[in-house]
Design a protein around this motif. Structure first.
Motif, short mmCIF file in Angstrom:
data_model
loop_
_atom_site.label_atom_id
_atom_site.label_comp_id
_atom_site.label_asym_id
_atom_site.label_seq_id
_atom_site.Cartn_x
_atom_site.Cartn_y
_atom_site.Cartn_z
N GLY A 148 0.78 -1.23 0.00
CA GLY A 148 0.00 0.00 0.00
C GLY A 148 0.81 1.28 0.00
N PHE A 149 2.11 1.19 -0.24
CA PHE A 149 2.94 2.39 -0.34
C PHE A 149 2.87 2.92 -1.77
CE2 PHE A 149 4.38 0.73 3.58
CZ PHE A 149 5.03 1.75 4.26
N GLN A 150 2.89 4.23 -1.91
CA GLN A 150 2.83 4.86 -3.22
C GLN A 150 4.15 5.56 -3.52
OE1 GLN A 150 -0.59 7.44 -3.29
NE2 GLN A 150 -1.99 5.72 -3.41
N ARG A 151 4.58 5.42 -4.77
CA ARG A 151 5.81 6.07 -5.20
C ARG A 151 5.56 7.56 -5.34
NH1 ARG A 151 8.88 4.06 -10.55
NH2 ARG A 151 8.65 2.12 -9.37
N GLU A 152 6.46 8.36 -4.75
CA GLU A 152 6.32 9.81 -4.79
C GLU A 152 7.33 10.47 -5.72
OE1 GLU A 152 6.50 11.23 -0.77
OE2 GLU A 152 4.36 10.84 -0.50
N GLY A 153 8.50 9.90 -5.84
CA GLY A 153 9.48 10.53 -6.71
C GLY A 153 10.87 9.98 -6.49
N LEU A 154 11.77 10.41 -7.35
CA LEU A 154 13.15 9.96 -7.30
C LEU A 154 13.97 10.94 -6.47
CD1 LEU A 154 15.19 7.85 -8.35
CD2 LEU A 154 15.66 9.43 -10.24
N MET A 155 14.64 10.41 -5.46
CA MET A 155 15.52 11.22 -4.61
C MET A 155 16.94 11.01 -5.15
SD MET A 155 13.19 12.36 -2.62
CE MET A 155 14.03 13.10 -1.24
N ARG A 156 17.47 12.02 -5.81
CA ARG A 156 18.78 11.93 -6.46
C ARG A 156 19.89 11.92 -5.42
NH1 ARG A 156 19.46 13.93 -11.82
NH2 ARG A 156 21.43 12.97 -11.29
N SER A 157 20.82 10.99 -5.56
CA SER A 157 21.98 10.87 -4.69
C SER A 157 21.57 10.86 -3.22
CB SER A 157 22.96 12.03 -4.97
OG SER A 157 24.20 11.79 -4.36
N TRP A 158 20.52 10.13 -2.91
CA TRP A 158 19.87 10.17 -1.60
C TRP A 158 20.62 9.44 -0.50
CZ3 TRP A 158 16.47 13.00 0.75
CH2 TRP A 158 15.81 12.53 1.88
#
Length: 177
Positions: A148-158
């Motif tokens: 049930g988790f939703q993808r929010e975005g790409l965290m660059r060099s996280w």
């Protein structure tokens, strides 16, 4: 947050404290090429390192940092993995998990993640859970989405993985309140 470490059993898994007899699982995880790079699992497979890891997990809840659970199979209580919750600012929490190499492919991660998320949102009133997954990690992406988790975005060099900064997908699960 002042909550005792519970025993949670639902969705076909048991989330419980780590015990000394879980050392074989930790030793097995230490042989995985990725787990020791992104967790505190020891990098060498030895009993002393495994017991030190178990002792550290048992301090997370009393110290107020979060919760660390062994993921166990309910019929025989054998530990198959780890799932943890780390408190962040503003009432948020992040989730991390791993499954021992010999226990993968049985749905334990998704069941444990669903169980932990349901408990954290309902019982701890955490409004936002977050987790981070490397772009290549299709199994963990499926696990997050199934829970049930939703993808929010790409965290660059996280996140630093080993000696390399890696991009991570950010996922979240939001409470209904």
């Amino acid at each position: 947050m002042g909550h005792a470490q519970p025993l949670i059993e639902r969705n076909g898994v048991r989330l419980r404290d780590f015990r000394p007899e879980d050392a074989n699982l930790v030793i097995s995880a230490s042989t995985d090429p990725l787990i020791p790079l992104i967790t505190t699992v020891p990098t060498t497979p030895d009993a002393a390192g495994a017991q030190a890891y178990i002792a550290r997990q048992r301090t997370r809840q009393p110290s107020g940092v979060g919760y660390a659970f062994a993921i166990a199979r309910p019929p025989d209580d054998v530990a198959v993995g780890y799932i943890g919750l780390t408190f962040r600012e503003d009432g948020r929490a992040s989730v991390g998990y791993w499954i021992g190499p010999e226990h993968r492919g049985h749905g334990f991660a998704a069941s444990a993640l669903s169980t932990l998320a349901e408990w954290a949102i309902a019982d701890l009133s955490i409004p936002r859970l977050e987790l981070y997954v490397e772009r290549w990690n299709e199994a963990s992406i499926r696990t997050a989405e199934k829970a049930g988790f939703q993808r929010e975005g790409l965290m660059r060099s996280w996140q630093l993985v080993g000696e390399t900064r890696r991009d991570m997908w950010m996922y979240s699960r939001i409470g209904d309140g």
